[in-house]
Design a protein around this motif. Structure first.
Motif, mmCIF file in Angstrom:
data_model
loop_
_atom_site.group_PDB
_atom_site.id
_atom_site.type_symbol
_atom_site.label_atom_id
_atom_site.label_comp_id
_atom_site.label_asym_id
_atom_site.label_seq_id
_atom_site.Cartn_x
_atom_site.Cartn_y
_atom_site.Cartn_z
ATOM 1 N N VAL A 74 64.176 -13.017 -15.577
ATOM 2 C CA VAL A 74 63.633 -13.419 -16.876
ATOM 3 C C VAL A 74 62.159 -13.772 -16.745
ATOM 4 O O VAL A 74 61.681 -14.105 -15.671
ATOM 5 C CB VAL A 74 64.405 -14.627 -17.465
ATOM 6 C CG1 VAL A 74 65.863 -14.280 -17.724
ATOM 7 C CG2 VAL A 74 64.288 -15.840 -16.557
ATOM 8 N N GLU A 89 62.532 -19.330 -18.197
ATOM 9 C CA GLU A 89 63.194 -19.866 -16.998
ATOM 10 C C GLU A 89 64.259 -20.914 -17.332
ATOM 11 O O GLU A 89 65.171 -21.172 -16.546
ATOM 12 C CB GLU A 89 62.152 -20.488 -16.041
ATOM 13 C CG GLU A 89 61.187 -19.497 -15.424
ATOM 14 C CD GLU A 89 60.075 -19.041 -16.368
ATOM 15 O OE1 GLU A 89 59.941 -19.598 -17.484
ATOM 16 O OE2 GLU A 89 59.337 -18.106 -15.998
ATOM 17 N N GLY A 281 61.262 -11.710 -9.363
ATOM 18 C CA GLY A 281 61.139 -11.946 -10.797
ATOM 19 C C GLY A 281 61.187 -10.657 -11.591
ATOM 20 O O GLY A 281 61.704 -9.629 -11.114
ATOM 21 N N ALA A 283 58.809 -8.714 -12.555
ATOM 22 C CA ALA A 283 57.795 -7.712 -12.180
ATOM 23 C C ALA A 283 57.174 -7.010 -13.397
ATOM 24 O O ALA A 283 57.273 -5.792 -13.530
ATOM 25 C CB ALA A 283 58.404 -6.684 -11.219
ATOM 26 N N ASP A 285 54.325 -6.064 -13.991
ATOM 27 C CA ASP A 285 53.320 -5.026 -13.659
ATOM 28 C C ASP A 285 53.941 -3.639 -13.509
ATOM 29 O O ASP A 285 53.239 -2.633 -13.644
ATOM 30 C CB ASP A 285 52.531 -5.415 -12.388
ATOM 31 C CG ASP A 285 53.430 -5.787 -11.211
ATOM 32 O OD1 ASP A 285 54.568 -6.255 -11.421
ATOM 33 O OD2 ASP A 285 52.990 -5.599 -10.059
ATOM 34 N N ASN A 293 62.477 -1.348 -7.200
ATOM 35 C CA ASN A 293 63.491 -1.178 -6.156
ATOM 36 C C ASN A 293 64.788 -1.850 -6.643
ATOM 37 O O ASN A 293 64.816 -3.068 -6.856
ATOM 38 C CB ASN A 293 62.988 -1.843 -4.875
ATOM 39 C CG ASN A 293 63.934 -1.659 -3.711
ATOM 40 O OD1 ASN A 293 65.063 -1.206 -3.887
ATOM 41 N ND2 ASN A 293 63.476 -2.017 -2.520
#
Ligand code: NAD
Length: 358
Positions: A74, A89, A281, A283, A285, A293
């Motif tokens: 999240v 969170e 987290g 991610a 970006d 992954n």
């Protein structure tokens, strides 16, 4: 067996990686004759957008009624400026609290095929690194009394580390039970040379250790443990420690494996219903680019088989498929290293792992 799983896909790469783990769970279920029913619920930023709060009551009730919870991640920049009680969170803390999840288990393993990804020198990790870090999750200084007051030196602030015998005993039992199925060594980390709470921690751990004569119990001070993890990580089998020490040391132990996209976790309480999630987290970006992954989430699904359903063969089947895929040289971008092969996308890596689950 039939299982109802609450899916909290969350934000950023969360939906991509949870979809990967669902595909793997379905494949393993078909192989071993189980049936999963997956139902998605809102949690985190997506819940804020849809309902105004990070953890709707419907999600809490659904998690409590499920056999287990699979979480993606999240959060993201879109919600970073919201006040604390409305941050994404809060959903994680809310689910942990609602399910009484007092144990956090994080395996930190260096895969032989990914040795080059570790920041540690090859001679330090030559003997292999395979640690299970067990962190107490609902007690200690993060939940103790805190406040501010006026003192002789101006304003003072305080937080309190407090552990009961019951809290230490139940987490110590998880550690010894885990060690029994592995290398039979529990390292209990504390600061008993200074803290009274650590002295009680140590007393209770040793009392519990008497019930596990087949396991060795090693005490280690937290400052030494921080050093030993990078000096000689192979010495550790199962590590058990308090909420705050575990928060710090579990991040350190995961980083020595070199790649955040590989690391799974389980949060457990007194019932079989746990919450399983990658340690990374959302991610933002790389979100929506099919570059994530999926292995950390897929390995979290393996932990679900092991810890919630006591289905060890199914867990090992997933872990072996991941091992084999890495040995065969398949890589997503985050674990590519110096190799010049083209990285696989999230869906391509998932497909290869599915193919290896024979
Ligand atoms: P992050 O873990 O999301 O990302 C850190 C770096 O690792 C990024 O470069 C990212 O691209 C990369 N990365 C992470 N997971 C990857 C994967 N599976 N495959 C490939 N690369 C991966 O940490 P962050 O950037 O500090 O946080 C982003 C958001 O996630 C924040 O809003 C933060 O609060 C939230 N967060 C959520 C959780 C959770 O849901 N449990 C945990 C940590 C952070």
């Amino acid at each position: 067996m039939d299982f109802n799983i609450a899916l909290l896909k969350g934000d950023g790469i969360g939906p991509e990686i949870v979809d990967s783990a669902v595909a793997v769970l379905d494949k393993v279920a078909a192989k071993y004759g189980h049936k999963f029913t997956f139902t998605p619920y809102l949690a985190g930023g997506c819940a804020i957008d849809a309902t105004g709060i990070p953890l709707p009551e419907e999600t809490v009730k659904a998690c409590q009624a499920s056999d287990s919870v699979l979480l993606g991640a999240v959060g993201g920049p879109k919600w970073d400026t919201l006040p604390g009680h409305l941050r994404p969170e809060k959903a994680l803390l809310g689910v942990r609290h609602a399910l009484g999840l007092y144990t956090n288990i994080r395996p930190a393993k260096i895969y032989p095929a990914l040795k080059g990804a570790s920041p540690l020198r090859p001679d330090i990790i030559d003997n292999g690194v395979d640690i299970v870090m067990i962190r107490e999750l609902t007690g200690g200084i993060y939940f103790g009394e805190r406040g501010r007051r006026q003192g002789a030196g101006g304003e003072e602030a305080f937080d309190t580390e407090c552990y009961s015998e019951m809290e230490v005993e139940r987490i110590a039992r998880v550690a010894f039970e885990t060690a029994r199925k592995r290398g039979h060594v529990v390292t209990s980390i504390d600061k008993a040379n200074v803290l009274e709470s650590s002295r009680l921690w140590r007393e209770v751990v040793h009392r519990v250790a008497k019930d596990y004569p087949d396991c060795e119990c090693v005490d280690m001070l937290v400052d030494n443990a921080a050093m030993q993890l990078v000096k000689n990580p192979s010495q550790f089998d199962v590590v058990v420690t308090s909420n705050m020490f575990g928060d710090i040391l579990s991040d350190e132990s995961s980083q020595i494996t070199g790649s955040i996209g590989m690391l799974a976790s389980a949060s457990l309480g007194d019932t079989k219903c746990g919450m399983y999630e990658p340690i990374h987290g959302s991610a933002p970006d790389i979100a929506g680019q099919n570059k994530a992954n999926p292995i950390a989430t897929i390995l979290s699904a393996a932990m679900m088989f092991r810890y919630s359903f006591d289905l060890e063969d199914e867990a090992v089947c997933i872990e072996k498929a991941v091992d084999d895929v890495l040995e065969a040289g398949y890589r997503t971008a985050d674990i590519l290293g110096s190799s010049d092969t083209k990285p696989l996308s999230c869906t391509e890596m998932t497909k290869v792992i599915l193919d290896y689950i024979k």
